[in-house]
Scaffold this motif. Structure first.
Motif, PDB file in Angstrom:
ATOM      1  N   ARG B  84       0.358   5.187  -7.828  1.00 48.65           N
ATOM      2  CA  ARG B  84      -0.151   4.967  -6.600  1.00 48.65           C
ATOM      3  C   ARG B  84      -1.505   5.458  -6.490  1.00 48.65           C
ATOM      4  N   ILE B  85      -1.756   6.224  -6.870  1.00 44.00           N
ATOM      5  CA  ILE B  85      -3.275   6.710  -6.719  1.00 44.00           C
ATOM      6  C   ILE B  85      -4.147   6.163  -7.796  1.00 44.00           C
ATOM      7  N   VAL B  86      -3.997   6.252  -8.936  1.00 47.09           N
ATOM      8  CA  VAL B  86      -4.865   5.853 -10.070  1.00 47.09           C
ATOM      9  C   VAL B  86      -4.564   4.063 -10.456  1.00 47.09           C
ATOM     10  N   ARG B  87      -3.496   3.619 -10.077  1.00 46.12           N
ATOM     11  CA  ARG B  87      -3.327   2.329 -10.341  1.00 46.12           C
ATOM     12  C   ARG B  87      -3.145   1.848 -11.734  1.00 46.12           C
ATOM     13  N   ASP B  88      -2.940   2.727 -12.859  1.00 50.24           N
ATOM     14  CA  ASP B  88      -3.108   2.227 -13.964  1.00 50.24           C
ATOM     15  C   ASP B  88      -2.038   3.065 -14.787  1.00 50.24           C
ATOM     16  N   GLU B  89      -1.078   2.467 -15.521  1.00 47.21           N
ATOM     17  CA  GLU B  89       0.054   3.052 -16.155  1.00 47.21           C
ATOM     18  C   GLU B  89      -0.305   4.179 -17.078  1.00 47.21           C
ATOM     19  N   THR B  90      -1.162   3.845 -18.192  1.00 49.53           N
ATOM     20  CA  THR B  90      -1.438   4.732 -18.783  1.00 49.53           C
ATOM     21  C   THR B  90      -2.277   5.898 -18.375  1.00 49.53           C
ATOM     22  N   ILE B  91      -3.086   5.729 -17.548  1.00 48.52           N
ATOM     23  CA  ILE B  91      -3.740   6.952 -16.826  1.00 48.52           C
ATOM     24  C   ILE B  91      -2.818   7.705 -16.205  1.00 48.52           C
ATOM     25  N   ALA B  92      -1.734   7.007 -15.529  1.00 50.43           N
ATOM     26  CA  ALA B  92      -0.846   7.526 -14.613  1.00 50.43           C
ATOM     27  C   ALA B  92      -0.171   8.454 -15.390  1.00 50.43           C
ATOM     28  N   GLU B  93       0.398   8.134 -16.652  1.00 53.84           N
ATOM     29  CA  GLU B  93       0.993   8.939 -17.675  1.00 53.84           C
ATOM     30  C   GLU B  93       0.248  10.387 -17.957  1.00 53.84           C
ATOM     31  N   GLN B  97       1.277  14.073 -17.464  1.00 54.35           N
ATOM     32  CA  GLN B  97       1.354  15.069 -18.571  1.00 54.35           C
ATOM     33  C   GLN B  97       0.517  16.548 -18.072  1.00 54.35           C
ATOM     34  N   GLU B  98      -0.627  16.221 -17.768  1.00 57.61           N
ATOM     35  CA  GLU B  98      -1.379  17.175 -16.999  1.00 57.61           C
ATOM     36  C   GLU B  98      -0.702  17.974 -16.176  1.00 57.61           C
ATOM     37  N   ALA B  99      -0.130  17.444 -15.261  1.00 59.37           N
ATOM     38  CA  ALA B  99       0.510  17.887 -14.133  1.00 59.37           C
ATOM     39  C   ALA B  99       1.529  18.658 -14.588  1.00 59.37           C
ATOM     40  N   VAL B 125      -0.706  15.296  -7.327  1.00 59.42           N
ATOM     41  CA  VAL B 125      -1.873  14.481  -6.507  1.00 59.42           C
ATOM     42  C   VAL B 125      -3.084  15.057  -7.041  1.00 59.42           C
ATOM     43  N   ASN B 126      -3.383  16.196  -7.392  1.00 62.30           N
ATOM     44  CA  ASN B 126      -4.719  16.871  -7.673  1.00 62.30           C
ATOM     45  C   ASN B 126      -4.925  16.180  -8.987  1.00 62.30           C
ATOM     46  N   ALA B 127      -3.845  16.093 -10.109  1.00 57.97           N
ATOM     47  CA  ALA B 127      -4.289  15.607 -11.319  1.00 57.97           C
ATOM     48  C   ALA B 127      -4.631  14.017 -11.135  1.00 57.97           C
ATOM     49  N   ALA B 128      -3.979  13.491 -10.466  1.00 57.62           N
ATOM     50  CA  ALA B 128      -4.235  11.724 -10.200  1.00 57.62           C
ATOM     51  C   ALA B 128      -5.674  11.905  -9.611  1.00 57.62           C
ATOM     52  N   VAL B 193      -7.554   6.046  -0.895  1.00 57.49           N
ATOM     53  CA  VAL B 193      -6.962   7.185  -1.140  1.00 57.49           C
ATOM     54  C   VAL B 193      -6.492   7.882  -0.026  1.00 57.49           C
ATOM     55  N   VAL B 194      -7.122   8.116   0.881  1.00 58.78           N
ATOM     56  CA  VAL B 194      -6.826   8.554   2.482  1.00 58.78           C
ATOM     57  C   VAL B 194      -5.689   8.015   2.924  1.00 58.78           C
ATOM     58  N   LEU B 195      -5.482   6.642   2.814  1.00 60.47           N
ATOM     59  CA  LEU B 195      -4.422   5.914   3.113  1.00 60.47           C
ATOM     60  C   LEU B 195      -3.048   6.222   2.494  1.00 60.47           C
ATOM     61  N   ILE B 196      -3.251   6.399   1.356  1.00 66.04           N
ATOM     62  CA  ILE B 196      -2.125   6.823   0.410  1.00 66.04           C
ATOM     63  C   ILE B 196      -1.519   8.041   0.590  1.00 66.04           C
TER      64      ILE B 196
END
Lengths: 100, 242
Positions: B84-93, B97-99, B125-128, B193-196
């Motif tokens: 929901r935050i980054v809108r990209d599947e690979t980046i979300a993964e 992983q980081e989180a 959320v912080n990682a995203a 991002v604020v809305l989400i």
């Protein structure tokens, strides 16, 4: 005629005690919806709401938008639970092992 | 009831700051309990308090099996949040992983004051948000034409919106649902991002301010502008005659 009515309304909102303009109304929407406006301010806000059709319509659509935003992610693949790619899980577990 | 004259009106207008501070304090109390009950992450495992405590202890003991249980229980909801935050599947993964590794490394700091899921939610959320900062700027629509307009007399100038449909109607219509998601995605990142975070992830305004390193007042302004712009973007879908 419409211009005269608007001018009269504007004059009422700006000059009558206990009345606010649409611009001032706008500033308080967030606090009103969160129930954090003090009683007197809430009453003044609601008086404007009662007399101003444009602000009433605006607030209705604004509230529907918030509700829709909250619900739009429900029941989709963007909500939980959902499957997680096994390779992601494997990568995380491998990264944990190597971090030891 | 006497609603007062100019002095009361002045009080009303000058009460903005204090009412905003008060609302923030009141909301914090409310939102924190809401945070603990949050569905988005905390329900993934639906642990009893005891089983969660046991899991946390095993994670603190660096038990690999416990970590795998934890990963399988939480990764799905974490992925949903990151998407929901980054809108990209690979980046979300990558975020997940980081989180997850951050949870593993920092589990000692988890004191159990909130549910494990809430703590994990915040880490995700912080990682995203960190990933989002690294993304190159994309072409974003201008918010100004979407904001409310007023005439010289401070009266609202808005075309009348006929609201025939309910949010349920729209959520139940795949085409409209997709349209709404696209409109949310089209908002400029600082507003989206604020809305989400506020309306969808359910964080309080002060929590969002902490995440983004901004003031509560600035977050409230951005939230209101984001909601107003989204309202404008969604106007065509409310009428059955669209």
């Amino acid at each position: 005629m419409a211009a005269i009515i608007r001018s009269l309304r504007s004059g009422c909102y700006q000059n009558l005690p206990g009345m606010i303009t649409c611009v001032e109304f706008e500033d308080f929407i967030l606090d009103y919806l969160e129930g954090s406006l003090p009683k007197r301010q809430r009453i003044i806000f609601e008086i404007h709401l009662a007399v101003c059709r444009e602000c009433r319509d605006y607030l209705t659509a604004y509230k529907k938008t918030i509700e829709l935003g909250k619900r739009i992610f429900e029941g989709t693949n963007a909500s939980v639970p959902e499957s997680v790619p096994e390779d992601l899980i494997a990568a995380v577990l491998a990264a944990r092992s190597s971090a030891e | 009831m006497n609603l007062g004259g100019p002095i009361d009106k002045l009080r009303f207008l000058s009460a903005r700051s204090s009412s905003r501070i008060r609302s923030c304090e009141e909301r914090n109390g409310y939102r924190k309990s809401q945070l603990i009950e949050r569905k988005l992450v905390g329900r993934a495992l639906e642990p009893s308090e005891k089983s969660e405590q046991e899991l946390v202890q095993r994670l603190k003991d660096k038990d690999p099996a416990a970590f795998e249980i934890f990963v399988r229980a939480h990764a799905g909801s974490m992925l949903a949040v990151a998407r929901r935050i980054v809108r990209d599947e690979t980046i979300a993964e990558d975020c997940v992983q980081e989180a997850l590794l951050s949870v593993y490394r920092n589990i000692e700091k988890f004191e159990g004051r909130s549910a494990l899921g809430s703590w994990v939610h915040q880490i995700t959320v912080n990682a995203a948000l960190n990933q989002l900062k690294k993304q190159k700027g994309r072409k974003e629509l201008s918010l100004d034409p979407l904001l409310p307009m007023f005439d010289d007399g401070s009266l609202r100038v808005e075309p009348r919106v006929q609201v025939d449909q309910t949010p349920e109607d729209i959520v139940g219509n795949e085409k409209l649902r997709k349209y709404v998601l696209e409109q949310i995605e089209s908002l400029p990142d600082p507003f989206r991002v604020v809305l989400i975070l506020r309306d969808i992830e359910g964080f309080s305004t002060s929590e969002v301010a902490d995440f983004l390193g901004d003031t509560v007042a600035a977050i409230k302004t951005r939230l209101h502008r984001a909601r107003s712009a989204l309202k404008k973007l969604l106007e065509p879908i409310w009428s059955e005659d669209r």
